[in-house]
Write a protein that holds these residues in place. Structure first.
Motif, PDB file in Angstrom:
ATOM      1  N   TYR A 207     -16.856  19.045  11.126  1.00  0.00           N
ATOM      2  CA  TYR A 207     -17.217  19.302   9.729  1.00  0.00           C
ATOM      3  C   TYR A 207     -18.724  19.213   9.532  1.00  0.00           C
ATOM      4  O   TYR A 207     -19.363  18.273  10.014  1.00  0.00           O
ATOM      5  CB  TYR A 207     -16.551  18.260   8.814  1.00  0.00           C
ATOM      6  CG  TYR A 207     -15.057  18.244   8.924  1.00  0.00           C
ATOM      7  CD1 TYR A 207     -14.277  19.045   8.103  1.00  0.00           C
ATOM      8  CD2 TYR A 207     -14.420  17.435   9.860  1.00  0.00           C
ATOM      9  CE1 TYR A 207     -12.897  19.043   8.209  1.00  0.00           C
ATOM     10  CE2 TYR A 207     -13.048  17.416   9.978  1.00  0.00           C
ATOM     11  CZ  TYR A 207     -12.288  18.224   9.150  1.00  0.00           C
ATOM     12  OH  TYR A 207     -10.926  18.224   9.270  1.00  0.00           O
TER      13      TYR A 207
ATOM     14  N   CYS B  71     -13.591   8.337  11.779  1.00  0.00           N
ATOM     15  CA  CYS B  71     -14.647   9.283  11.464  1.00  0.00           C
ATOM     16  C   CYS B  71     -15.875   8.947  12.306  1.00  0.00           C
ATOM     17  O   CYS B  71     -16.201   7.784  12.515  1.00  0.00           O
ATOM     18  CB  CYS B  71     -14.957   9.188   9.966  1.00  0.00           C
ATOM     19  SG  CYS B  71     -16.433  10.071   9.455  1.00  0.00           S
ATOM     20  N   LEU B  81     -15.740  12.367   3.114  1.00  0.00           N
ATOM     21  CA  LEU B  81     -14.685  13.107   3.810  1.00  0.00           C
ATOM     22  C   LEU B  81     -13.314  12.761   3.256  1.00  0.00           C
ATOM     23  O   LEU B  81     -12.442  13.630   3.133  1.00  0.00           O
ATOM     24  CB  LEU B  81     -14.731  12.815   5.315  1.00  0.00           C
ATOM     25  CG  LEU B  81     -15.666  13.703   6.128  1.00  0.00           C
ATOM     26  CD1 LEU B  81     -15.896  13.116   7.515  1.00  0.00           C
ATOM     27  CD2 LEU B  81     -15.107  15.126   6.270  1.00  0.00           C
ATOM     28  N   LYS B  85     -11.602  15.964   2.084  1.00  0.00           N
ATOM     29  CA  LYS B  85     -10.694  16.536   3.083  1.00  0.00           C
ATOM     30  C   LYS B  85      -9.335  15.849   3.154  1.00  0.00           C
ATOM     31  O   LYS B  85      -8.351  16.464   3.545  1.00  0.00           O
ATOM     32  CB  LYS B  85     -11.355  16.485   4.475  1.00  0.00           C
ATOM     33  CG  LYS B  85     -12.443  17.524   4.663  1.00  0.00           C
ATOM     34  CD  LYS B  85     -11.869  18.933   4.708  1.00  0.00           C
ATOM     35  CE  LYS B  85     -12.910  19.978   4.375  1.00  0.00           C
ATOM     36  NZ  LYS B  85     -12.332  21.301   4.098  1.00  0.00           N
TER      37      LYS B  85
END
Lengths: 257, 257
Positions: A207, B71, B81, B85
């Motif tokens: 990402y 992450c 995120l 997401k």
């Protein structure tokens, strides 16, 4: 005989950035300049410090008449190392950070390495200012900023800053002449993130952080308003993050524990 | 039928830390839990975000009944995120960060990845709380924190928090029983740095950041006082860094430019 002011210059775009060169040029007119800046770009590093690995600090010779060090750490590390190892506890008279290639208005103060370096200067009780220009390109033109930077630095050295405060100075883009200086508050704005999803050659997702700056603030006393109207915005910043106004209502809560 | 609250859990010590395990255990009693946490320790990362390289976000399965992602980025990246997401813009009802292995009282709020994750939650308009314990060891005992965490979360979900504010909760060390909860302000304290200089095998110098926490604050309404007296400190935190009190005096400056 009055001694020349000692000025610490730092940034987050790295020691070779044109923005710090412009800031050094102004600083040389004001006093003796020492530069401690990251050896690589550190944008978006916020108030990060390096605690899990050691730091490098090495003398370099880029601009005549200026003592310069490159540092492997963050902008905040640079200020800490400058105070402790370069100035050896004898604090400089002024700490200036930038000129950042890109705005650090509104909520950006919290993500910005440029501003975090200035905040760290203020924590060290050094009069501190961060400077940023609304131009994200490497070949941004900083010429119009210079006379404002000089004047703001002179005023800070003359008047001082209130204990626990520093200045966040942003310059509008070069599309129109600057109209003047506005003392502002931080606009109520935020980033609306949008992560761009891609696949690497091994079919694994990754990402990229992207986003759009969303201003939710209609006030004409904000930095966003000033910049949109081609003024230089000057926001006094503090590092006491206590929401003092929220203490009384929290004191009315009854904790059943 | 009332839906269970959706709770985002994050930290800065990394997804395998015992502190986040303790926080997850409390969160499971309160609602549906989603964890997005760094895949490696991110202490001292402040409000850093990752803009120069891409991010990884991968599902992991560590604790039963909990949706978990590791992450590659900073604590603030994790929150961004998560919102974008994982929750896909449908914001969770609560964002809790920690439990940090070590205090985040006073000025530490600005250096702390734990607190910056909670600040980012608040910027995203999610009721957010950071939790930290005065024990820096990996095998710290978080048991006594749990009932306080549960109660503070319940109160936040019941009463809400003022727009633009979050809570910074610190627990005293386990040497004495906890006496209760104190609503506090951030103490006026700082780190006095001392860089330890060493030489690598190639005779080049490097530096380890070390320091001593210096409290300059005698007030009995500060978080340092509360923790020294074995209370849980709860400080309301804001992310508007404007020094509003300094605006009027700056407006009296005359800029000669």
């Amino acid at each position: 005989m009055s001694k020349k002011p000692r000025i610490l210059v730092v940034n987050d775009d790295g020691i070779t950035a044109p923005g710090i060169k412009a800031l050094i040029e102004v600083a040389k007119e004001l006093g003796d300049v020492t530069v401690v800046a990251p050896d690589s770009p550190q944008s978006g590093m916020g108030h990060a410090i390096t605690i899990g690995k050691p730091l490098r600090l090495d003398k370099v010779n880029l601009y005549e008449g200026v003592e310069m060090y490159k540092c492997s750490g963050t902008p905040v590390d640079c200020v800490k190392l400058a105070v402790n190892k370069v100035f050896k506890g004898q604090k400089p008279d002024l700490c200036i950070s930038g000129i950042n290639h890109g705005l650090n208005n509104s909520i950006n103060v919290i993500y910005s390495g440029t501003m975090s370096a200035a905040v760290e200067g203020a924590i060290e009780s050094i009069p501190s200012i961060g400077f940023s220009l609304d131009d994200y390109t490497w070949d941004a033109n900083f010429e119009d900023c210079k006379k404002y930077i000089k004047e703001i630095c002179l005023q800070v050295m003359k008047n001082g800053l209130q204990q626990g405060t520093l200045l966040n100075v942003n310059f509008p883009n070069n599309s129109q002449p600057i109209k003047g200086i506005k003392i502002c508050r931080q606009a109520n704005a935020k980033w609306a993130e949008d992560f761009e999803e891609r696949q690497d050659p091994y079919k694994r997702n990754y990402y990229w952080l992207t986003g759009v700056f969303q201003n939710n603030d209609k006030g004409e006393d904000s930095d966003v308003w000033a910049l949109n109207n081609h003024y230089v915005s000057v926001v006094p910043v503090q590092f006491d993050m206590t929401a003092h106004h929220a203490i009384s209502s929290l004191n009315q809560w009854t904790f059943d524990v």
